[in-house]
Design an enzyme around this catalytic site. Structure first.
Site, mmCIF file in Angstrom:
data_model
loop_
_atom_site.group_PDB
_atom_site.id
_atom_site.type_symbol
_atom_site.label_atom_id
_atom_site.label_comp_id
_atom_site.label_asym_id
_atom_site.label_seq_id
_atom_site.Cartn_x
_atom_site.Cartn_y
_atom_site.Cartn_z
ATOM 1 N N SER A 218 0.829 -1.203 0.000
ATOM 2 C CA SER A 218 0.000 0.000 0.000
ATOM 3 C C SER A 218 0.862 1.252 0.000
ATOM 4 O O SER A 218 0.539 2.246 -0.648
ATOM 5 C CB SER A 218 -0.930 -0.001 1.216
ATOM 6 O OG SER A 218 -0.173 0.090 2.400
ATOM 7 N N ARG A 222 0.233 3.572 -3.149
ATOM 8 C CA ARG A 222 -0.400 4.862 -2.883
ATOM 9 C C ARG A 222 0.401 5.971 -3.544
ATOM 10 O O ARG A 222 -0.133 6.814 -4.267
ATOM 11 C CB ARG A 222 -0.504 5.108 -1.389
ATOM 12 C CG ARG A 222 -1.177 6.433 -1.061
ATOM 13 C CD ARG A 222 -1.184 6.735 0.430
ATOM 14 N NE ARG A 222 -1.779 5.633 1.186
ATOM 15 C CZ ARG A 222 -1.087 4.798 1.942
ATOM 16 N NH1 ARG A 222 0.223 4.953 2.059
ATOM 17 N NH2 ARG A 222 -1.683 3.838 2.587
ATOM 18 N N ASN A 226 -0.886 7.998 -6.933
ATOM 19 C CA ASN A 226 -1.108 9.446 -6.883
ATOM 20 C C ASN A 226 -0.271 10.169 -7.916
ATOM 21 O O ASN A 226 -0.757 11.047 -8.643
ATOM 22 C CB ASN A 226 -0.786 9.981 -5.499
ATOM 23 C CG ASN A 226 -1.984 9.942 -4.579
ATOM 24 O OD1 ASN A 226 -2.886 10.742 -4.717
ATOM 25 N ND2 ASN A 226 -2.009 8.981 -3.686
#
Lengths: 289, 156
Positions: A218, A222, A226
């Site tokens: 994660s 992440r 992004n």
């Protein structure tokens, strides 16, 4: 600045392909000319652009901070020292807030993650076509290669290799400190003997194992997601430049607005990566309840 | 988007940078920060001490001012007393001197008066003698009548 010879799809694809150096299927070493060629190179290839910017930005970061650290004194700080101390103090406070143990590695680690990821993310704010265009000019006129084959992705954090590299480093530290603090048995017990009773340990193992693996995954995804999304939006807006003067002007405004918003995102993502790293390592240091 | 050796390269770079940061950046920065913290704390403590000392000094100054005022008051009253004394003394001196001068003047006056009386008496005696001579048409022997004449003069 989509050139006339490229369709939109090609333009986007070109922007999202790394400059890859590796072994061609025929056995020769060299740069991949297309994304497909790069994929065929397998694992033992390297994204030269990602690595180059990543290492260069790391060097810039530590050049600045080493300079400040060398001249650091307890007197009235100058401009550079003041700035660096502000950041160092900020990191230190954050670490002290989230990390309960004492480990001299954590604060420098957190600082490296924050500063480095911030700088890598920051490359997103440099006009999306500028550096690739310069690289194409360089490739065409200095190296004499087809500019369409010169790929240049300037934001290292839009390359999952980079984000996973960082996350795996953090993961290894998590495992290391878990075993160091709790012993192999303790670490395994943490994975196997909770949250359910001991006889249900296969289920526990699956649950906790997923939870453990999810942490670095994660972290990496992440940041990558992004930055990749942000980069893609920059590229999509840049497409408007080729659609007449009105659209180009509108695109310019959008580009500006997105860049301003992106300032928030790049800082936030760097901060989140740092904070979660500190939290995960704190969990690794603690005996389970 | 392929996974490849970049992953490993990034991990190595990560390790190197973290190591560098831990070894060469963090310690001097923290040292400087801690030292500054200490300096500031010391400075604040010193400032507080200075403040307290200042207050003490003010207190002391106020006290000595009061004392000085008291002393001044004392000196003034003593001086006033002394002045009054001096004035009194001077007055007394003046009075005695005046009295002395008056006495001397009176004395002189008395002497003068006596002298004038004596003279007058002598003249009266000689006038009386001359008158008596005229009345008696004869010389009055001064030596024989001296007793008489002296008695007469004393009576005048």
């Amino acid at each position: 600045m989509a050139s006339d010879t490229l369709t939109s799809g090609e333009y986007i694809k070109h922007h999202l392909t790394n400059l890859t150096f590796g072994q061609h299927p025929d056995g020769s070493w060299g740069f991949a000319h297309t994304g497909e060629e790069a994929a065929q190179m397998g694992f033992w290839a390297i994204h030269v652009d990602s690595m180059f910017w990543s290492v260069l930005l790391g060097f810039i970061l530590f050049y600045i901070f080493r300079k400040a650290a060398k001249n650091a004194h307890a007197g009235v700080p100058g401009g550079l020292q003041n700035f660096c101390e502000w950041i160092v103090d900020f990191i230190n406070d954050t670490v002290r807030g989230s990390f309960s143990g004492r480990n001299p590695l954590i604060a420098p680690l957190a600082f490296t993650i924050f500063g480095w990821i911030f700088l890598m993310n920051f490359m997103d704010l440099i006009a999306v076509d500028l550096l690739p265009w310069l690289a194409q000019l360089f490739g065409q006129h200095v190296l004499g290669v087809d500019p369409h084959h010169v790929y240049f992705k300037v934001v290292p954090t839009t390359d999952p290799n980079i984000t996973f590299g960082l996350a795996l480093g953090v993961f290894i530290l998590m495992l290391y400190y878990s075993i160091k603090m709790k012993g192999v048995g303790g670490f395994f017990g943490e994975l196997a003997f909770q949250p359910f009773p001991k006889w249900m340990f296969p289920i526990n193992l699956i649950l906790e194992g997923v939870a453990l693996i999810a942490k670095p995954v994660s972290l990496a995804l992440r940041l990558f997601g992004n930055m990749y999304a942000g980069e893609t939006i920059f590229i999509l807006i840049a497409l408007m430049y080729s659609a007449g003067i009105v659209m180009a002007g509108f695109g310019g405004l959008l580009q500006l607005g997105w860049a301003i918003f992106h300032i928030l995102i790049i800082t936030l993502q760097a901060f989140i990566f740092m904070t979660l790293t500190v939290v995960y390592l704190d969990m690794a240091h603690q005996e389970h309840h | 988007m392929n996974f490849n050796a970049t992953l490993i390269g990034q991990m190595i770079a990560f390790v190197v940078f973290v190591w560098f940061c831990m070894k060469y950046v963090w310690p001097p920065m923290m040292k400087a920060l801690d030292e500054r913290k200490k300096t500031i704390a010391d400075g604040l403590a010193a400032a507080e001490r200075g403040q307290r000392e200042h207050e003490l000094a003010e207190e002391r100054a106020r006290e000595s001012l009061v004392e000085a005022k008291q002393q001044a008051q004392e000196i003034i009253s003593r001086a006033e007393k002394r002045a009054a004394e001096i004035v009194e003394e001077a007055k007394a001196d003046a009075r005695t001197e005046g009295e002395r001068m008056i006495a001397a003047a009176r004395n002189e006056l008395d002497q003068e008066l006596n002298r004038v009386k004596e003279e007058l008496r002598g003249q009266v005696v000689s006038i009386a003698v001359a008158g008596a001579e005229k009345v008696l048409e004869r010389e009055v022997n001064e030596q024989t009548h001296n007793e008489l004449l002296t008695k007469l003069a004393a009576q005048i």
